[in-house]
Design an enzyme around this catalytic site. Structure first.
Site, short mmCIF file in Angstrom:
data_model
loop_
_atom_site.label_atom_id
_atom_site.label_comp_id
_atom_site.label_asym_id
_atom_site.label_seq_id
_atom_site.Cartn_x
_atom_site.Cartn_y
_atom_site.Cartn_z
CE LYS A 157 -1.63 13.86 -14.08
NZ LYS A 157 -2.15 14.21 -15.29
CG HIS A 179 4.72 11.73 -24.91
ND1 HIS A 179 3.19 11.37 -24.72
CD2 HIS A 179 4.91 12.89 -23.81
CE1 HIS A 179 3.00 12.28 -24.09
NE2 HIS A 179 3.76 13.16 -23.53
CG HIS A 218 -2.08 11.17 -25.08
ND1 HIS A 218 -2.98 11.72 -23.81
CD2 HIS A 218 -1.05 11.12 -24.91
CE1 HIS A 218 -1.76 11.79 -22.98
NE2 HIS A 218 -0.60 11.43 -23.52
CD GLU A 223 -5.22 16.08 -15.02
OE1 GLU A 223 -4.08 15.77 -15.12
OE2 GLU A 223 -5.91 15.73 -16.25
NE ARG A 252 -4.07 -2.03 1.89
CZ ARG A 252 -4.02 -3.02 2.90
NH1 ARG A 252 -3.10 -2.87 3.72
NH2 ARG A 252 -4.70 -4.22 2.74
CD GLU A 301 5.69 16.82 -22.72
OE1 GLU A 301 5.02 18.06 -22.05
OE2 GLU A 301 5.24 15.91 -22.90
P1 NAD Z 1 11.85 6.14 -21.97
O1 NAD Z 1 11.72 6.40 -20.59
O2 NAD Z 1 11.33 5.47 -22.95
O3 NAD Z 1 13.31 6.98 -22.44
C1 NAD Z 1 13.54 7.05 -23.67
C2 NAD Z 1 14.87 6.06 -24.24
O4 NAD Z 1 16.12 6.97 -23.70
C3 NAD Z 1 14.94 4.73 -23.65
O5 NAD Z 1 15.46 4.02 -24.52
C4 NAD Z 1 15.87 4.93 -22.39
O6 NAD Z 1 16.37 3.67 -22.20
C5 NAD Z 1 16.83 5.80 -22.81
N1 NAD Z 1 17.52 6.64 -21.85
C6 NAD Z 1 16.94 7.21 -20.88
N2 NAD Z 1 17.94 8.03 -20.14
C7 NAD Z 1 19.12 7.86 -21.06
C8 NAD Z 1 20.37 8.59 -21.14
N3 NAD Z 1 20.64 9.55 -20.16
N4 NAD Z 1 21.28 8.40 -21.99
C9 NAD Z 1 20.83 7.31 -23.05
N5 NAD Z 1 19.74 6.86 -23.39
C10 NAD Z 1 18.73 7.20 -22.14
O7 NAD Z 1 10.85 7.90 -22.39
P2 NAD Z 1 10.87 9.15 -22.01
O8 NAD Z 1 10.43 10.17 -23.14
O9 NAD Z 1 11.70 9.48 -20.80
O10 NAD Z 1 9.41 8.99 -21.29
C11 NAD Z 1 8.08 8.61 -21.96
C12 NAD Z 1 7.38 8.05 -20.95
O11 NAD Z 1 6.89 9.19 -19.74
C13 NAD Z 1 5.94 7.72 -21.54
O12 NAD Z 1 5.22 6.49 -21.01
C14 NAD Z 1 4.81 8.79 -20.94
O13 NAD Z 1 3.44 8.47 -20.85
C15 NAD Z 1 5.46 9.08 -19.71
N6 NAD Z 1 5.13 10.54 -19.10
C16 NAD Z 1 4.61 10.62 -17.73
C17 NAD Z 1 4.27 11.81 -17.36
C18 NAD Z 1 3.97 11.85 -15.94
O14 NAD Z 1 3.41 12.83 -15.32
N7 NAD Z 1 3.87 10.75 -15.10
C19 NAD Z 1 4.47 12.90 -17.83
C20 NAD Z 1 5.01 12.94 -19.44
C21 NAD Z 1 5.37 11.56 -20.07
N1 GLY Z 2 2.20 15.75 -17.70
C1 GLY Z 2 0.93 15.99 -17.31
C2 GLY Z 2 0.90 16.13 -15.79
O1 GLY Z 2 1.77 15.94 -15.07
O2 GLY Z 2 -0.16 16.70 -15.38
#
Ligand code: NAD
Ligand code: GLY
Length: 380
Positions: free
Chosen positions: A151, A274, A261, A245, A129, A193
């Protein structure tokens, strides 16, 4: 020139936390972590979750360093990529945590991009939990967005981020040097972003991006620290007033995301990053705002030029537009099928707009796929 570490405080009552941002912070993580979070026991147990790209680069050296300083570290490596944000991976990690003796005194260290942060965060939110979470984001996207705000979650087949929780980290450690190894395409996707924050909240940040393009292309440490710090502050401001939110304020962070999306879903989550989909979505939202007379065409053109200069795609792929509408109506931001779009009204300011005529949305999406179909005014 190395610059000093910056700290952003996210004020959320008993869930408040700090975000430290600077260069080479990981090399002294044991000292920073102990200073940042006084609740650690003398010999802390950390469950370090990472992916197979980040493990050799940053996670393994971090685990070695912490072990040397008396921590017990259990490391779990998931495959890199969006497919790890799934129930199967969560199930395996729950079992792994049980097997390594994790309990509520353990801490989850999420070391990686948004995929690792969202997945590890969800595991932390649900195991027994809820156990403490520390985010160590290593992509630009994770540093400016996903590691902050709590999130966490996973995807269902065909439905992104559909299962999750709000689970604030206890601390976020951002080492901007990790950006050096990030593949170019991932780096650019993170910049989408950053542009988003400029358009929705901060005209000065937008102008700073326009005037620092060369520094950004070179990933200049000082400029990137400034940008990451500013974005974290902006995100913290939003999260502090609408953590879950509920009031509509946090929804502004979804500028470009409703379209984006849908594009990600209709291209099977494996063609567009993304941030690339968000860039395309921001162009659609901006065109729509201009068509509705809510935004100045000159500002839209500034957004177009900036996204282009940062190497981000804006032209849409040839997806089926009625299907885009359908997917958008099922987006979890929609209310009973009614679209709610975030549209700019001036640079640095957006509004939540309901009841936009579907035929207008359709026309704008057609222009996004084929800009030559736009009216002369919209092409200028
Ligand atoms: P990711 O985590 O897939 O990373 C992208 C790639 O870069 C991967 O292959 C990873 O292994 C590699 N990588 C990471 N750091 C590295 C580094 N320093 N050097 C070399 N390679 C590296 O993608 P992302 O763009 O970081 O995240 C996308 C995800 O984030 C999506 O699932 C999206 O839905 C989520 N997201 C969440 C929120 C939230 O508020 N929680 C907000 C925006 C996006
Ligand atoms: N990435 C959108 C949020 O965190 O609300």
């Amino acid at each position: 020139m190395a610059c000093e570490m910056q700290t952003i405080r996210v004020e959320l009552g008993e869930r408040s936390y700090s975000i430290d941002i600077g260069a080479a912070l990981l090399s002294r993580a044991h000292e920073i972590l102990r200073g940042a979070w006084s609740h650690f026991p003398a010999a802390p147990h950390a469950v370090l979750i990472t992916d197979h790209h980040v493990a050799p680069l940053f996670a393994d050296p971090l685990a070695n360093q912490l072990t040397t300083h008396g921590w017990r570290i259990s490391t779990f490596v998931v495959p890199a990529g969006e497919s790890s944000k799934a129930l199967a991976a969560v199930g395996r990690l729950w079992e792994d945590l049980l097997a390594c003796g994790a309990d509520r005194h353990s801490v989850v260290l999420a070391v990686g991009g948004g995929v690792v942060g969202d997945l590890a965060g969800f595991v932390a939110a649900t195991y027994t939990r809820g156990i403490p979470l520390i985010q160590v984001p290593t992509t630009l996207l994770a540093q400016v967005d996903s590691s902050v705000g709590g999130k966490v979650g996973i995807n269902l087949p065909g439905s992104k981020n559909m299962v999750g929780a709000f689970w604030q980290p206890r601390y976020v450690l951002i080492d901007t040097e990790t950006l050096r190894t990030l593949p170019e395409r991932e780096y650019r996707a993170g910049l989408a972003e950053v542009v988003k924050y400029g358009v929705i909240m901060d005209e000065d940040l937008f102008a700073y991006l326009e005037t620092h393009l060369d520094f950004i292309q070179r990933r200049d440490p000082e400029v990137m620290q400034h940008i990451v710090t500013r974005c974290c502050r902006l995100k913290a401001d939003v999260v502090e007033i609408d953590e879950r939110e509920e009031t509509g304020r946090r929804a502004i962070l979804n500028y470009g995301h409703t379209f984006g999306h849908a594009l990600e879903a209709l291209t099977g989550y494996d063609q567009l990053l993304h941030g690339e989909a968000v860039a395309m979505g921001m162009d659609a939202a901006a065109r729509l705002a201009v068509a509705l007379g809510r935004w100045d065409a000159a500002c839209w053109q500034r957004q177009r030029r900036l996204l282009e200069a940062l190497g981000l795609p804006q032209r849409w792929p040839q997806v089926d537009l009625p299907q885009v509408m359908q997917v958008m109506q099922h987006d979890k931001k929609s209310a009973q099928g009614a679209l709610r779009l975030i549209l700019p009204s001036r640079l640095g300011h957006v509004e939540l707009v309901r009841d936009v005529e579907p035929s207008l949305i359709h026309r704008v999406m057609r222009e996004c796929q084929d800009p030559s179909s736009a009216s002369p005014a919209a092409r200028s």
